[in-house]
Write a protein that holds these residues in place. Sequence first.
Motif, PDB file in Angstrom:
ATOM      1  N   MET A 126    -102.040 105.791  -4.475  1.00  0.00           N
ATOM      2  CA  MET A 126    -100.709 105.230  -4.216  1.00  0.00           C
ATOM      3  C   MET A 126    -100.833 103.771  -3.769  1.00  0.00           C
ATOM      4  N   LYS A 127     -99.950 102.907  -4.307  1.00  0.00           N
ATOM      5  CA  LYS A 127     -99.999 101.493  -3.915  1.00  0.00           C
ATOM      6  C   LYS A 127     -99.474 101.342  -2.482  1.00  0.00           C
ATOM      7  N   ILE A 128     -99.940 100.245  -1.825  1.00  0.00           N
ATOM      8  CA  ILE A 128     -99.516 100.031  -0.427  1.00  0.00           C
ATOM      9  C   ILE A 128     -97.998  99.894  -0.346  1.00  0.00           C
ATOM     10  N   SER A 129     -97.394  99.199  -1.338  1.00  0.00           N
ATOM     11  CA  SER A 129     -95.934  99.005  -1.291  1.00  0.00           C
ATOM     12  C   SER A 129     -95.206 100.354  -1.384  1.00  0.00           C
ATOM     13  N   GLU A 130     -95.735 101.292  -2.193  1.00  0.00           N
ATOM     14  CA  GLU A 130     -95.087 102.611  -2.309  1.00  0.00           C
ATOM     15  C   GLU A 130     -95.225 103.382  -0.990  1.00  0.00           C
ATOM     16  N   TRP A 131     -96.408 103.251  -0.391  1.00  0.00           N
ATOM     17  CA  TRP A 131     -96.668 103.953   0.865  1.00  0.00           C
ATOM     18  C   TRP A 131     -95.731 103.437   1.969  1.00  0.00           C
ATOM     19  N   ARG A 132     -95.548 102.091   1.991  1.00  0.00           N
ATOM     20  CA  ARG A 132     -94.651 101.482   3.002  1.00  0.00           C
ATOM     21  C   ARG A 132     -93.221 101.986   2.806  1.00  0.00           C
ATOM     22  N   LEU A 133     -92.811 102.068   1.525  1.00  0.00           N
ATOM     23  CA  LEU A 133     -91.450 102.523   1.223  1.00  0.00           C
ATOM     24  C   LEU A 133     -91.263 103.969   1.692  1.00  0.00           C
ATOM     25  N   LEU A 134     -92.282 104.787   1.428  1.00  0.00           N
ATOM     26  CA  LEU A 134     -92.188 106.190   1.828  1.00  0.00           C
ATOM     27  C   LEU A 134     -92.056 106.339   3.338  1.00  0.00           C
ATOM     28  N   ARG A 135     -92.686 105.422   4.081  1.00  0.00           N
ATOM     29  CA  ARG A 135     -92.572 105.471   5.544  1.00  0.00           C
ATOM     30  C   ARG A 135     -91.250 104.870   6.016  1.00  0.00           C
ATOM     31  N   ALA A 136     -90.791 103.832   5.305  1.00  0.00           N
ATOM     32  CA  ALA A 136     -89.602 103.103   5.756  1.00  0.00           C
ATOM     33  C   ALA A 136     -88.325 103.923   5.567  1.00  0.00           C
ATOM     34  N   VAL A 137     -88.257 104.703   4.498  1.00  0.00           N
ATOM     35  CA  VAL A 137     -87.005 105.406   4.202  1.00  0.00           C
ATOM     36  C   VAL A 137     -86.676 106.448   5.288  1.00  0.00           C
ATOM     37  N   PRO A 138     -87.636 107.331   5.658  1.00  0.00           N
ATOM     38  CA  PRO A 138     -87.297 108.274   6.740  1.00  0.00           C
ATOM     39  C   PRO A 138     -86.979 107.584   8.059  1.00  0.00           C
ATOM     40  N   LEU A 139     -87.665 106.447   8.321  1.00  0.00           N
ATOM     41  CA  LEU A 139     -87.406 105.727   9.574  1.00  0.00           C
ATOM     42  C   LEU A 139     -85.976 105.176   9.574  1.00  0.00           C
ATOM     43  N   LEU A 140     -85.574 104.649   8.430  1.00  0.00           N
ATOM     44  CA  LEU A 140     -84.204 104.123   8.323  1.00  0.00           C
ATOM     45  C   LEU A 140     -83.189 105.245   8.563  1.00  0.00           C
ATOM     46  N   PHE A 141     -83.419 106.391   7.940  1.00  0.00           N
ATOM     47  CA  PHE A 141     -82.509 107.528   8.127  1.00  0.00           C
ATOM     48  C   PHE A 141     -82.482 107.940   9.602  1.00  0.00           C
ATOM     49  N   ALA A 142     -83.668 107.954  10.242  1.00  0.00           N
ATOM     50  CA  ALA A 142     -83.736 108.350  11.652  1.00  0.00           C
ATOM     51  C   ALA A 142     -82.958 107.353  12.510  1.00  0.00           C
ATOM     52  N   ARG A 143     -83.103 106.040  12.215  1.00  0.00           N
ATOM     53  CA  ARG A 143     -82.378 105.022  12.994  1.00  0.00           C
ATOM     54  C   ARG A 143     -80.872 105.148  12.816  1.00  0.00           C
ATOM     55  N   MET A 144     -80.459 105.604  11.641  1.00  0.00           N
ATOM     56  CA  MET A 144     -79.026 105.783  11.391  1.00  0.00           C
ATOM     57  C   MET A 144     -78.497 107.058  12.056  1.00  0.00           C
ATOM     58  N   GLY A 145     -79.413 107.844  12.622  1.00  0.00           N
ATOM     59  CA  GLY A 145     -78.971 109.051  13.332  1.00  0.00           C
ATOM     60  C   GLY A 145     -78.884 110.273  12.447  1.00  0.00           C
ATOM     61  N   MET A 146     -79.488 110.225  11.253  1.00  0.00           N
ATOM     62  CA  MET A 146     -79.380 111.356  10.322  1.00  0.00           C
ATOM     63  C   MET A 146     -79.938 112.655  10.909  1.00  0.00           C
ATOM     64  N   MET A 147     -80.935 112.487  11.827  1.00  0.00           N
ATOM     65  CA  MET A 147     -81.514 113.696  12.410  1.00  0.00           C
ATOM     66  C   MET A 147     -80.513 114.383  13.328  1.00  0.00           C
ATOM     67  N   LEU A 148     -79.384 113.720  13.583  1.00  0.00           N
ATOM     68  CA  LEU A 148     -78.377 114.295  14.478  1.00  0.00           C
ATOM     69  C   LEU A 148     -77.200 114.879  13.699  1.00  0.00           C
ATOM     70  N   SER A 149     -77.374 115.069  12.389  1.00  0.00           N
ATOM     71  CA  SER A 149     -76.223 115.496  11.588  1.00  0.00           C
ATOM     72  C   SER A 149     -75.688 116.854  12.043  1.00  0.00           C
ATOM     73  N   LYS A 150     -76.507 117.659  12.724  1.00  0.00           N
ATOM     74  CA  LYS A 150     -76.023 118.954  13.232  1.00  0.00           C
ATOM     75  C   LYS A 150     -75.909 118.918  14.752  1.00  0.00           C
ATOM     76  N   TYR A 151     -75.685 117.737  15.323  1.00  0.00           N
ATOM     77  CA  TYR A 151     -75.713 117.607  16.781  1.00  0.00           C
ATOM     78  C   TYR A 151     -74.311 117.553  17.381  1.00  0.00           C
ATOM     79  N   TRP A 152     -73.295 117.922  16.605  1.00  0.00           N
ATOM     80  CA  TRP A 152     -71.921 117.742  17.091  1.00  0.00           C
ATOM     81  C   TRP A 152     -71.292 119.043  17.550  1.00  0.00           C
ATOM     82  N   ASP A 153     -72.126 120.108  17.666  1.00  0.00           N
ATOM     83  CA  ASP A 153     -71.556 121.448  17.768  1.00  0.00           C
ATOM     84  C   ASP A 153     -70.911 121.770  19.106  1.00  0.00           C
TER      85      ASP A 153
END
Length: 224
Positions: free
Chosen positions: A1-28
Amino acid sequence: MKISEWRLLRAVPLLFARMGMMLSKYWDSPRRRERVKLLLKIRSQRDMLLLPCEACQIMSLVDAVKNVPGDMAELGVASGASAKMISARAPERTLHLFDTFEGLPDPSEQDSSRFNNKQYRYTLDEVQEYLKGANVIFHKGLFPNSTKGISGIQFAFVHLDADLYESTKAGLEWFYPRLNKGGILISHDYDTSAGVNQAFEEFFTGKPEPYFDLVGSQCMFVKM
Ligand SMILES: C[S@@+](CC[C@H](N)C(=O)[O-])C[C@H]1O[C@@H](n2cnc3c(N)ncnc32)[C@H](O)[C@@H]1O
């Protein structure tokens, strides 16, 4: 895997986490909605270095120690965002705030190269202004030197967010004997900072409490 692909794979989940996606079921429940509202308010005021899920975990633990006697503390305050959140969840308790207010001290050889001297520099004046009216006591200076003269205080809740090996180790050594039974210590940067991991591994060798990692990059233990 190229370094740029590896960085992208790490960046996307981090972006989702920063947006609070891990809290999508946290409103109960109303209590969870209250925590998210407080988080959104503080994020609109200050740069928060914690992920939304990490911030909610801290608020949950502050709520959990409501029957444990003692003060609260944070080592690693930076702009005061996490301090504001902790204090707002338990305004009746004194929150002790430890920071150089000059940014990180020198990293040691145990620390990752992503940390630098003076990183996260916010002055005492600006943080005091932001936390005006909150039930907090400032302890400016290099920890643990900044604890000199403090005596007779026990804690129910401690947040370590000091990034570095020496600071985290000193934090564990100082707070552990001052944490009341049932009190909780949570640390940021576990599993993302080699120095923090090493400090925990060394400190807990031979201790009765298990410490465990949480979603995001935190670990915690409950004092027995
Ligand atoms: C990542 S920042 C804290 C972020 C903050 N908790 C938040 O969520 O907004 C780390 C802070 O730890 C402080 N720090 C690290 N080691 C320290 C030490 N030994 N004594 C005092 N402050 C220290 C730095 O000055 C810096 O402000």
